[in-house]
Enzyme design. Structure first.
Site, PDB file in Angstrom:
ATOM      1  N   ASN A   1       1.034  -7.323  10.175  1.00 41.22           N
ATOM      2  CA  ASN A   1       0.044  -6.580  10.964  1.00 41.22           C
ATOM      3  C   ASN A   1      -0.160  -7.230  12.326  1.00 41.22           C
ATOM      4  O   ASN A   1      -0.166  -8.459  12.455  1.00 41.22           O
ATOM      5  CB  ASN A   1      -1.268  -6.393  10.200  1.00 41.22           C
ATOM      6  CG  ASN A   1      -1.902  -7.676   9.731  1.00 41.22           C
ATOM      7  OD1 ASN A   1      -1.224  -8.645   9.430  1.00 41.22           O
ATOM      8  ND2 ASN A   1      -3.219  -7.702   9.680  1.00 41.22           N
TER       9      ASN A   1
ATOM     10  N   GLU B   1       3.039  -2.521   7.235  1.00 41.59           N
ATOM     11  CA  GLU B   1       3.990  -1.541   6.698  1.00 41.59           C
ATOM     12  C   GLU B   1       4.655  -0.737   7.807  1.00 41.59           C
ATOM     13  O   GLU B   1       5.868  -0.541   7.830  1.00 41.59           O
ATOM     14  CB  GLU B   1       3.274  -0.575   5.742  1.00 41.59           C
ATOM     15  CG  GLU B   1       2.705  -1.215   4.503  1.00 41.59           C
ATOM     16  CD  GLU B   1       1.274  -1.737   4.681  1.00 41.59           C
ATOM     17  OE1 GLU B   1       0.920  -2.167   5.790  1.00 41.59           O
ATOM     18  OE2 GLU B   1       0.520  -1.723   3.691  1.00 41.59           O
TER      19      GLU B   1
ATOM     20  N   CYS C   1      -0.320   4.587   6.630  1.00 41.38           N
ATOM     21  CA  CYS C   1       0.970   3.995   6.255  1.00 41.38           C
ATOM     22  C   CYS C   1       1.627   4.791   5.131  1.00 41.38           C
ATOM     23  O   CYS C   1       2.851   4.951   5.107  1.00 41.38           O
ATOM     24  CB  CYS C   1       0.797   2.538   5.838  1.00 41.38           C
ATOM     25  SG  CYS C   1       0.443   1.463   7.247  1.00 41.38           S
TER      26      CYS C   1
HETATM   27  N1  THU Z   1      -3.610  -3.830   7.031  1.00 44.75           N
HETATM   28  C1  THU Z   1      -2.268  -3.789   6.855  1.00 44.75           C
HETATM   29  O1  THU Z   1      -1.500  -4.352   7.647  1.00 44.75           O
HETATM   30  N2  THU Z   1      -1.785  -3.124   5.781  1.00 44.75           N
HETATM   31  C2  THU Z   1      -2.548  -2.557   4.818  1.00 44.75           C
HETATM   32  O2  THU Z   1      -1.999  -2.019   3.862  1.00 44.75           O
HETATM   33  C3  THU Z   1      -4.007  -2.576   4.927  1.00 44.75           C
HETATM   34  C4  THU Z   1      -4.561  -3.186   6.161  1.00 44.75           C
HETATM   35  C5  THU Z   1      -4.133  -4.592   8.164  1.00 44.75           C
HETATM   36  C6  THU Z   1      -4.776  -3.798   9.262  1.00 44.75           C
HETATM   37  C7  THU Z   1      -5.674  -4.837   9.890  1.00 44.75           C
HETATM   38  O3  THU Z   1      -4.913  -5.604  10.804  1.00 44.75           O
HETATM   39  C8  THU Z   1      -6.071  -5.739   8.740  1.00 44.75           C
HETATM   40  O4  THU Z   1      -5.123  -5.503   7.715  1.00 44.75           O
HETATM   41  C9  THU Z   1      -7.474  -5.495   8.210  1.00 44.75           C
HETATM   42  O5  THU Z   1      -7.661  -4.156   7.919  1.00 44.75           O
END
Ligand code: THU
Length: 165
Positions: free
Chosen positions: A61, A74, A114
């Site tokens: 992320n 993702e 996602c």
């Molecule tokens: N996030 C993801 O990267 N994938 C997920 O499946 C859920 C949430 C990230 C988005 C944000 O940067 C952080 O987690 C908190 O929501």
């Protein structure tokens, strides 16, 4: 009234119950959390895609001071894959998250955006993507993205009737 039921089977597996390939993919998702840029949430997410040829592509992320600009792990992995391995068939995705120095006990599941992005690929490649959600207490496995998001909106919904084309 008509009614129907939609069921999703989730297999919760421990380390020994997974294949070597699945274990490696999860390890790569866990490693990918290290490259997370998450100064706002401090929630580090990693995703690893396995391609049919065995190649593994990872993402994490990437947040932004303007919060909505950030991108989940993702989609970071998925869009890199689309841009650099166009047409490649994705067979699996593994997702892991850590915060405050610990991987989550319960797995995290991909957000709705996602899921929709993954569904696009699953639909387009006409082949399911197996989803492995890692948690310290077990990995939750689902056979397809569609199982995580039934009643989908996909390209078929946009199809214009043949005689009006
Ligand atoms: N996030 C993801 O990267 N994938 C997920 O499946 C859920 C949430 C990230 C988005 C944000 O940067 C952080 O987690 C908190 O929501």
């Amino acid at each position: 009234m008509k009614q129907y039921e939609i069921r999703t089977h989730v297999n919760v597996l421990n380390w020994e119950e997974m294949s070597e390939m699945e274990r490696e993919l999860i390890q790569r998702a866990k490693q990918a959390t290290e490259s997370s840029y998450s100064p706002y949430s401090h929630f580090q997410v990693g995703a690893a895609l396995r391609l049919q040829n065995g190649e593994i592509i990872v993402g994490s992320n990437q947040e932004n001071a303007a919060y909505p600009v950030g991108c989940c792990a993702e989609r970071t992995a998925l869009f890199w894959c689309g841009a650099n391995r166009p047409g490649a068939r994705i067979t699996h995705i593994a997702i892991a998250a850590q915060t405050q120095g610990h991987f989550t006990e319960d797995p995290i599941a991909p957000c709705g955006m996602c899921r929709q992005a993954l569904l696009e690929v699953e639909h387009h490649q006409r082949g399911s993507i197996k989803v492995l959600l890692y948690g310290e207490d077990g990995t939750h496995c689902v056979d397809s993205v569609k199982a995580l998001m039934p009643l989908t909106f996909n390209a078929d919904c946009l199809e214009i009737e043949k005689d009006t084309e």
